[in-house]
Design a protein around this motif. Structure first.
Motif, PDB file in Angstrom:
ATOM      1  N   CYS A 155      34.955  37.941  40.142  1.00  0.00           N
ATOM      2  CA  CYS A 155      34.545  39.069  39.289  1.00  0.00           C
ATOM      3  C   CYS A 155      33.834  38.599  38.028  1.00  0.00           C
ATOM      4  N   GLY A 156      33.662  37.277  37.890  1.00  0.00           N
ATOM      5  CA  GLY A 156      32.984  36.758  36.717  1.00  0.00           C
ATOM      6  C   GLY A 156      33.766  36.920  35.436  1.00  0.00           C
ATOM      7  N   GLY A 157      35.073  37.159  35.576  1.00  0.00           N
ATOM      8  CA  GLY A 157      35.916  37.319  34.402  1.00  0.00           C
ATOM      9  C   GLY A 157      36.022  38.745  33.901  1.00  0.00           C
ATOM     10  N   SER A 158      35.353  39.680  34.563  1.00  0.00           N
ATOM     11  CA  SER A 158      35.404  41.080  34.100  1.00  0.00           C
ATOM     12  C   SER A 158      36.695  41.775  34.494  1.00  0.00           C
ATOM     13  N   GLY A 159      37.347  41.308  35.560  1.00  0.00           N
ATOM     14  CA  GLY A 159      38.555  41.946  36.054  1.00  0.00           C
ATOM     15  C   GLY A 159      38.292  43.066  37.033  1.00  0.00           C
ATOM     16  N   ALA A 160      37.035  43.496  37.138  1.00  0.00           N
ATOM     17  CA  ALA A 160      36.675  44.592  38.051  1.00  0.00           C
ATOM     18  C   ALA A 160      36.145  44.037  39.364  1.00  0.00           C
ATOM     19  N   THR A 211      41.293  39.260  43.611  1.00  0.00           N
ATOM     20  CA  THR A 211      41.611  37.845  43.425  1.00  0.00           C
ATOM     21  C   THR A 211      42.456  37.619  42.183  1.00  0.00           C
ATOM     22  N   CYS A 212      42.055  38.238  41.062  1.00  0.00           N
ATOM     23  CA  CYS A 212      42.761  38.004  39.792  1.00  0.00           C
ATOM     24  C   CYS A 212      43.638  39.170  39.388  1.00  0.00           C
ATOM     25  N   GLY A 213      43.645  40.261  40.177  1.00  0.00           N
ATOM     26  CA  GLY A 213      44.473  41.414  39.859  1.00  0.00           C
ATOM     27  C   GLY A 213      44.002  42.181  38.632  1.00  0.00           C
ATOM     28  N   GLY A 214      42.753  41.975  38.225  1.00  0.00           N
ATOM     29  CA  GLY A 214      42.212  42.698  37.081  1.00  0.00           C
ATOM     30  C   GLY A 214      42.301  41.957  35.767  1.00  0.00           C
ATOM     31  N   SER A 215      42.917  40.761  35.769  1.00  0.00           N
ATOM     32  CA  SER A 215      43.075  40.020  34.509  1.00  0.00           C
ATOM     33  C   SER A 215      41.808  39.265  34.122  1.00  0.00           C
ATOM     34  N   GLY A 216      40.957  38.986  35.095  1.00  0.00           N
ATOM     35  CA  GLY A 216      39.740  38.227  34.823  1.00  0.00           C
ATOM     36  C   GLY A 216      39.954  36.725  34.837  1.00  0.00           C
TER      37      GLY A 216
END
Length: 380
Positions: A155-160, A211-216
């Motif tokens: 997500c590129g760190g966006s969390g979305a 992958t990150c569950g929205g945490s980014g």
């Protein structure tokens, strides 16, 4: 009830007014005592070491120390910090606006919201690195394995989730704060608190990244190559910029701090850039002189011991010490010789020594003559 956290000064065994040097000295002492390499398999020592590291991480950082001194654990606990759900092992940035809000009715709410929505620097990582005497003296490269938070590549760190993006929170309209008004007998008071819908971020992710569950961020194990400079000493810290936890909302990575611990050497001790060695010699070597084979960190060297050397005499091997970290020269090696008295002599050997003592008399013992002369004057 949650377990009461220990005072960080108490953990290091120091008082609140301790200086930076006292804090560092206390940490080094406890790191030696509880280090896993010196306490293999000791879970209690491992837990103590974690507690000591956590205390030192705060008290060695002027900003965190100031927050802790003023607000206690609330000043450095992630549960009190903006976006406190990071939970990647470091102390996250703490927003004093949260405390000011509770005291002054939300006057700082706007600033708090901006900080939560803006880029946040990643947490620092602190690790210990144990070196041999020689590795610290001449420098080396060591691999250190850590687990850190990295920006989610999906997500590129966006969390979305890919193809989607976070939306402005409809409840706080992107401010991250919800204002409430309360009428009391003393008048009407307004206060603001973090928005529960977006947890103070001002954004809502409807389709979080799987992958990150929205945490980014995601946790990954990495092996970092650490270059140890020649001449590094016990307790010194190597800084690796950008090797800490990943930032949030486009913020920079934290740093990695490697604290050096030295394993004791079988022969040598260290005093700054100098090497200290105690070496036993025989009575005959001390009396007649001898060519000694002396160990140094560079190997064996020959030293001509003069005749009549007394026990406790210290001689210097110039330039045989630890290289200076600045690259300018080296320290020296100081060798203290101690005369070892032989034990378990045979009757024949004892007779030889008695005849020697009779032949020499007192005339060749300067200190002995001086001692008995003083004693004679004392008891006149």
């Amino acid at each position: 009830m949650p377990q009461q956290k220990r005072d960080l000064y108490e953990v290091l065994g120091i008082t609140k007014g301790a200086s930076d040097d006292e804090i560092k000295k206390a940490y080094r002492k406890l790191a030696k005592k509880y280090h896993p390499d010196l306490n293999p398999g000791d879970k209690e020592a491992e837990q103590k070491m974690k507690e000591v590291n956590a205390a030192y991480e705060v008290l060695s950082d002027k900003e965190k120390k100031a927050r802790y001194d003023q607000f206690g654990h609330a000043g450095i606990d992630p549960n009190y910090a903006p976006g406190g759900s990071g939970g990647y092992g470091g102390f996250e940035d703490f927003d004093l606006g949260n405390i000011f809000d509770s005291f002054f009715g939300g006057a700082f709410g706007g600033q708090s919201a901006r900080r939560q929505n803006g880029p946040q620097r990643g947490e620092n990582i602190r690790v210990n690195l144990t070196l041999s005497f020689e590795e610290a003296a001449f420098g080396c490269e060591k691999d250190v394995t850590i687990t850190r938070a990295e920006k989610c590549s999906d997500c590129g760190g966006s969390g979305a989730q890919a193809g989607t993006s976070a939306e402005t929170c409809p409840l706080c309209h992107g401010t991250g704060q919800v204002k409430t008004t309360q009428r009391t007998p003393f008048g009407v008071f307004s206060s603001s608190a973090p928005c529960q819908n977006c947890h103070g971020t001002g954004r809502v992710i409807k389709n979080p990244c799987k992958t990150c569950g929205g945490s980014g961020r995601v946790r990954k194990s990495r092996t970092i190559r650490v270059r140890v400079p020649a001449g590094i000493d016990e307790g010194q810290i190597i800084s690796l910029r950008g090797e800490g936890h990943a930032g949030v909302n486009g913020g920079p990575n934290g740093d990695m701090y490697v604290t050096v611990t030295l394993r004791p050497h079988k022969l040598f001790k260290r005093n700054g850039q100098d090497v200290l060695l105690e070496m036993p010699i025989s009575f005959v070597q001390a009396t007649l002189g001898a060519t000694l084979t002396v160990p140094t960190i560079d190997g064996k060297v020959q030293y001509d011991l003069p005749e009549g050397t007394q026990t406790g005499t210290v001689f210097r091997l110039k330039g045989s010490g630890i290289p200076n970290p600045s690259g300018r020269g080296r320290g020296d090696q100081y060798v203290k010789v101690n005369i070892e008295i032989p034990k378990n002599l045979t009757s024949e050997q004892k007779d030889i020594l008695r005849r020697f003592e009779e032949a020499v008399g007192d005339s060749h013992y300067q200190e002995k003559k001086g001692f008995f002369s003083k004693m004679k004057d004392l008891f006149k």
